[in-house]
Design a protein around this motif. Sequence first.
Motif, PDB file in Angstrom:
ATOM      1  N   SER A 149     135.813  43.258  40.967  1.00 20.09           N
ATOM      2  CA  SER A 149     135.500  44.438  40.149  1.00 20.09           C
ATOM      3  C   SER A 149     136.337  45.634  40.592  1.00 20.09           C
ATOM      4  CB  SER A 149     134.001  44.768  40.239  1.00 20.09           C
ATOM      5  OG  SER A 149     133.646  45.228  41.542  1.00 20.09           O
ATOM      6  N   VAL A 150     136.632  45.709  41.889  1.00 17.75           N
ATOM      7  CA  VAL A 150     137.506  46.767  42.396  1.00 17.75           C
ATOM      8  C   VAL A 150     138.906  46.590  41.829  1.00 17.75           C
ATOM      9  CG1 VAL A 150     138.607  47.707  44.474  1.00 17.75           C
ATOM     10  CG2 VAL A 150     136.180  47.098  44.512  1.00 17.75           C
ATOM     11  N   TRP A 151     139.397  45.356  41.805  1.00 19.11           N
ATOM     12  CA  TRP A 151     140.723  45.075  41.259  1.00 19.11           C
ATOM     13  C   TRP A 151     140.771  45.368  39.763  1.00 19.11           C
ATOM     14  CZ3 TRP A 151     145.186  42.221  43.256  1.00 19.11           C
ATOM     15  CH2 TRP A 151     145.200  42.182  44.659  1.00 19.11           C
ATOM     16  N   GLU A 152     139.702  45.064  39.052  1.00 17.05           N
ATOM     17  CA  GLU A 152     139.666  45.360  37.619  1.00 17.05           C
ATOM     18  C   GLU A 152     139.754  46.858  37.372  1.00 17.05           C
ATOM     19  OE1 GLU A 152     139.716  43.584  34.714  1.00 17.05           O
ATOM     20  OE2 GLU A 152     140.312  41.985  36.105  1.00 17.05           O
ATOM     21  N   GLU A 153     139.073  47.627  38.207  1.00 16.48           N
ATOM     22  CA  GLU A 153     139.150  49.079  38.062  1.00 16.48           C
ATOM     23  C   GLU A 153     140.571  49.571  38.316  1.00 16.48           C
ATOM     24  OE1 GLU A 153     136.864  53.167  39.534  1.00 16.48           O
ATOM     25  OE2 GLU A 153     136.550  51.285  40.618  1.00 16.48           O
ATOM     26  N   GLU A 154     141.248  48.965  39.301  1.00 16.40           N
ATOM     27  CA  GLU A 154     142.646  49.317  39.571  1.00 16.40           C
ATOM     28  C   GLU A 154     143.510  49.076  38.335  1.00 16.40           C
ATOM     29  OE1 GLU A 154     144.441  47.437  42.871  1.00 16.40           O
ATOM     30  OE2 GLU A 154     142.990  48.118  44.358  1.00 16.40           O
ATOM     31  N   LYS A 155     143.274  47.947  37.657  1.00 14.92           N
ATOM     32  CA  LYS A 155     144.093  47.585  36.502  1.00 14.92           C
ATOM     33  C   LYS A 155     143.940  48.575  35.357  1.00 14.92           C
ATOM     34  CE  LYS A 155     143.990  42.584  37.413  1.00 14.92           C
ATOM     35  NZ  LYS A 155     143.529  41.259  36.906  1.00 14.92           N
ATOM     36  N   HIS A 156     142.755  49.159  35.233  1.00 18.34           N
ATOM     37  CA  HIS A 156     142.479  50.033  34.094  1.00 18.34           C
ATOM     38  C   HIS A 156     142.573  51.511  34.419  1.00 18.34           C
ATOM     39  CE1 HIS A 156     140.486  46.185  32.895  1.00 18.34           C
ATOM     40  NE2 HIS A 156     141.015  46.503  31.732  1.00 18.34           N
ATOM     41  N   ASN A 157     142.789  51.825  35.694  1.00 17.06           N
ATOM     42  CA  ASN A 157     142.870  53.241  36.081  1.00 17.06           C
ATOM     43  C   ASN A 157     143.912  53.418  37.169  1.00 17.06           C
ATOM     44  OD1 ASN A 157     142.498  55.893  36.839  1.00 17.06           O
ATOM     45  ND2 ASN A 157     140.278  55.748  37.106  1.00 17.06           N
ATOM     46  N   TYR A 158     145.063  53.950  36.796  1.00 18.74           N
ATOM     47  CA  TYR A 158     146.151  54.153  37.755  1.00 18.74           C
ATOM     48  C   TYR A 158     145.769  55.124  38.866  1.00 18.74           C
ATOM     49  CZ  TYR A 158     149.552  51.917  34.586  1.00 18.74           C
ATOM     50  OH  TYR A 158     150.246  51.033  33.803  1.00 18.74           O
ATOM     51  N   GLU A 159     144.778  55.968  38.621  1.00 17.26           N
ATOM     52  CA  GLU A 159     144.483  57.046  39.559  1.00 17.26           C
ATOM     53  C   GLU A 159     143.546  56.650  40.690  1.00 17.26           C
ATOM     54  OE1 GLU A 159     146.329  59.626  39.205  1.00 17.26           O
ATOM     55  OE2 GLU A 159     147.104  58.804  37.322  1.00 17.26           O
ATOM     56  N   VAL A 160     142.836  55.529  40.557  1.00 12.29           N
ATOM     57  CA  VAL A 160     141.920  55.143  41.632  1.00 12.29           C
ATOM     58  C   VAL A 160     142.720  54.653  42.833  1.00 12.29           C
ATOM     59  CG1 VAL A 160     140.099  54.524  40.017  1.00 12.29           C
ATOM     60  CG2 VAL A 160     141.656  52.757  40.844  1.00 12.29           C
ATOM     61  N   SER A 161     142.128  54.770  44.009  1.00 14.47           N
ATOM     62  CA  SER A 161     142.801  54.326  45.227  1.00 14.47           C
ATOM     63  C   SER A 161     143.012  52.821  45.187  1.00 14.47           C
ATOM     64  CB  SER A 161     141.970  54.696  46.458  1.00 14.47           C
ATOM     65  OG  SER A 161     141.845  56.090  46.582  1.00 14.47           O
ATOM     66  N   ARG A 162     144.214  52.390  45.575  1.00  8.13           N
ATOM     67  CA  ARG A 162     144.462  50.966  45.732  1.00  8.13           C
ATOM     68  C   ARG A 162     143.725  50.485  46.986  1.00  8.13           C
ATOM     69  NH1 ARG A 162     146.228  50.275  40.755  1.00  8.13           N
ATOM     70  NH2 ARG A 162     144.969  52.148  40.568  1.00  8.13           N
ATOM     71  N   THR A 163     143.469  49.200  47.086  1.00  7.67           N
ATOM     72  CA  THR A 163     142.661  48.696  48.202  1.00  7.67           C
ATOM     73  C   THR A 163     143.434  47.716  49.074  1.00  7.67           C
ATOM     74  OG1 THR A 163     141.796  46.939  46.792  1.00  7.67           O
ATOM     75  CG2 THR A 163     140.495  48.955  46.949  1.00  7.67           C
ATOM     76  N   VAL A 164     142.989  47.621  50.313  1.00  5.65           N
ATOM     77  CA  VAL A 164     143.442  46.594  51.234  1.00  5.65           C
ATOM     78  C   VAL A 164     142.191  46.067  51.927  1.00  5.65           C
ATOM     79  CG1 VAL A 164     143.842  48.254  53.110  1.00  5.65           C
ATOM     80  CG2 VAL A 164     145.024  46.062  53.136  1.00  5.65           C
ATOM     81  N   VAL A 165     142.140  44.753  52.179  1.00  2.00           N
ATOM     82  CA  VAL A 165     140.923  44.131  52.695  1.00  2.00           C
ATOM     83  C   VAL A 165     141.157  43.552  54.079  1.00  2.00           C
ATOM     84  CG1 VAL A 165     139.147  42.383  52.303  1.00  2.00           C
ATOM     85  CG2 VAL A 165     140.171  43.579  50.357  1.00  2.00           C
ATOM     86  N   CYS A 166     140.201  43.780  54.948  1.00  2.00           N
ATOM     87  CA  CYS A 166     140.265  43.303  56.323  1.00  2.00           C
ATOM     88  C   CYS A 166     139.128  42.293  56.540  1.00  2.00           C
ATOM     89  CB  CYS A 166     140.111  44.504  57.263  1.00  2.00           C
ATOM     90  SG  CYS A 166     140.350  44.131  58.989  1.00  2.00           S
ATOM     91  N   GLY A 167     139.492  41.073  56.922  1.00  5.49           N
ATOM     92  CA  GLY A 167     138.496  40.052  57.227  1.00  5.49           C
ATOM     93  C   GLY A 167     138.563  39.707  58.707  1.00  5.49           C
ATOM     94  N   LEU A 168     137.532  40.058  59.458  1.00 10.99           N
ATOM     95  CA  LEU A 168     137.551  39.876  60.911  1.00 10.99           C
ATOM     96  C   LEU A 168     137.048  38.495  61.327  1.00 10.99           C
ATOM     97  CD1 LEU A 168     136.298  43.434  61.945  1.00 10.99           C
ATOM     98  CD2 LEU A 168     138.654  42.590  61.743  1.00 10.99           C
ATOM     99  N   SER A 169     137.302  38.157  62.583  1.00 15.52           N
ATOM    100  CA  SER A 169     137.069  36.802  63.084  1.00 15.52           C
ATOM    101  C   SER A 169     135.653  36.297  62.864  1.00 15.52           C
ATOM    102  CB  SER A 169     137.396  36.749  64.582  1.00 15.52           C
ATOM    103  OG  SER A 169     138.745  37.018  64.821  1.00 15.52           O
ATOM    104  N   GLY A 170     134.677  37.133  63.143  1.00 17.47           N
ATOM    105  CA  GLY A 170     133.286  36.706  63.073  1.00 17.47           C
ATOM    106  C   GLY A 170     132.830  36.310  61.681  1.00 17.47           C
ATOM    107  N   ASN A 171     133.580  36.735  60.654  1.00 20.61           N
ATOM    108  CA  ASN A 171     133.186  36.445  59.277  1.00 20.61           C
ATOM    109  C   ASN A 171     134.145  35.476  58.584  1.00 20.61           C
ATOM    110  OD1 ASN A 171     130.973  38.309  59.365  1.00 20.61           O
ATOM    111  ND2 ASN A 171     132.456  39.964  59.202  1.00 20.61           N
ATOM    112  N   LEU A 172     134.946  34.764  59.372  1.00 23.50           N
ATOM    113  CA  LEU A 172     135.941  33.862  58.802  1.00 23.50           C
ATOM    114  C   LEU A 172     135.303  32.802  57.912  1.00 23.50           C
ATOM    115  CD1 LEU A 172     138.789  32.673  58.544  1.00 23.50           C
ATOM    116  CD2 LEU A 172     138.379  31.448  60.699  1.00 23.50           C
ATOM    117  N   ARG A 173     134.283  32.129  58.417  1.00 18.16           N
ATOM    118  CA  ARG A 173     133.667  31.059  57.636  1.00 18.16           C
ATOM    119  C   ARG A 173     133.057  31.604  56.347  1.00 18.16           C
ATOM    120  NH1 ARG A 173     128.757  26.957  59.586  1.00 18.16           N
ATOM    121  NH2 ARG A 173     128.485  25.939  57.568  1.00 18.16           N
ATOM    122  N   LEU A 174     132.424  32.753  56.422  1.00 12.39           N
ATOM    123  CA  LEU A 174     131.829  33.365  55.234  1.00 12.39           C
ATOM    124  C   LEU A 174     132.900  33.710  54.203  1.00 12.39           C
ATOM    125  CD1 LEU A 174     129.308  35.721  57.066  1.00 12.39           C
ATOM    126  CD2 LEU A 174     128.718  33.716  55.679  1.00 12.39           C
ATOM    127  N   ALA A 175     134.026  34.205  54.682  1.00  8.65           N
ATOM    128  CA  ALA A 175     135.115  34.558  53.764  1.00  8.65           C
ATOM    129  C   ALA A 175     135.650  33.321  53.055  1.00  8.65           C
ATOM    130  CB  ALA A 175     136.242  35.261  54.530  1.00  8.65           C
TER     131      ALA A 175
END
Length: 306
Positions: A70-96
Amino acid sequence: MTYSILRMIELMDNQFPLLLNTILERIPVIVAGEDIELVDDITESLTTLSPHRHKLVFWRDFTSESEILSVWEEEKHNYEVSRTVVCGLSGNLRLALDRITRFSGWFLAIPLGSTVLGVQVTENTLADVTSHILKTSGNCGILRVTSPSSLSFTLMNENNSSLDVEKKIVNKILVRKKQSLERIRRLLTKSLRGTNVSEHIVSAVLKLDDEAEKLTQDVFEEEINNYVHAARRAVTLLSRIRLARELGASTTLTERNLYEAIGWDGGELTDLIRFIRAEWHEDFSDCVKLGALSGLGAWVDSMWGT
């Protein structure tokens, strides 16, 4: 221990431009190593290489793929929103891995030799994660961490970027840092001249490690923002050219005309087009033909007041 931009440049050396290009194009990056704290630290430190983007941490800021999509969809439809970068840490690897299928713009920590939520993480795990990512991503980078001072970076698939922009950024950082530190040292040396202080104190006063890191960060962020703003101006221009072409215009805008219009003078046009595609989800490759852009040459100049 947080890795500063200067430290990453020094450790990565000639691999740094490729790493930076990978991040700017939002290609997933896996950080793999046996020291779980070090891997997580470097994973988070990598987010500083895209200072114009908003950092999200998996399992802290979102827990499902539908949320990040949904964040990416908002990016596609609104040039002005902040672009995102995602951080997945070790403890949540399996969940990711259980919950996410698309990893564009992710930094994913892989703690080799550790057990995460009952799963022993091995080289086979790394291979499986890489394959999992490549199912939906055209490429994937792997940053190997063998010690705090030993990092190596590779891409699974060949990168066709010239890396001109990234190399130029690094060169500007090193030159401006050197010039600024030399000026500071000259002033400090002059102010200490004639004083009765020990060599140890003089050496301590002239040690500018913190200043060097701050200068590097400031110049880096300035250069990245310059590139992003130039690309954003290009999006505005190319959007109008595409519309004009759809209305029947058939004149030509050269690469030089485009760069003059947006106030940019570095890198190949194909690199800029790829960055725009990654950043704003717009593919202007249909406007590019044999190194030239099909559009409205003279009209472009008049639109920008030139």
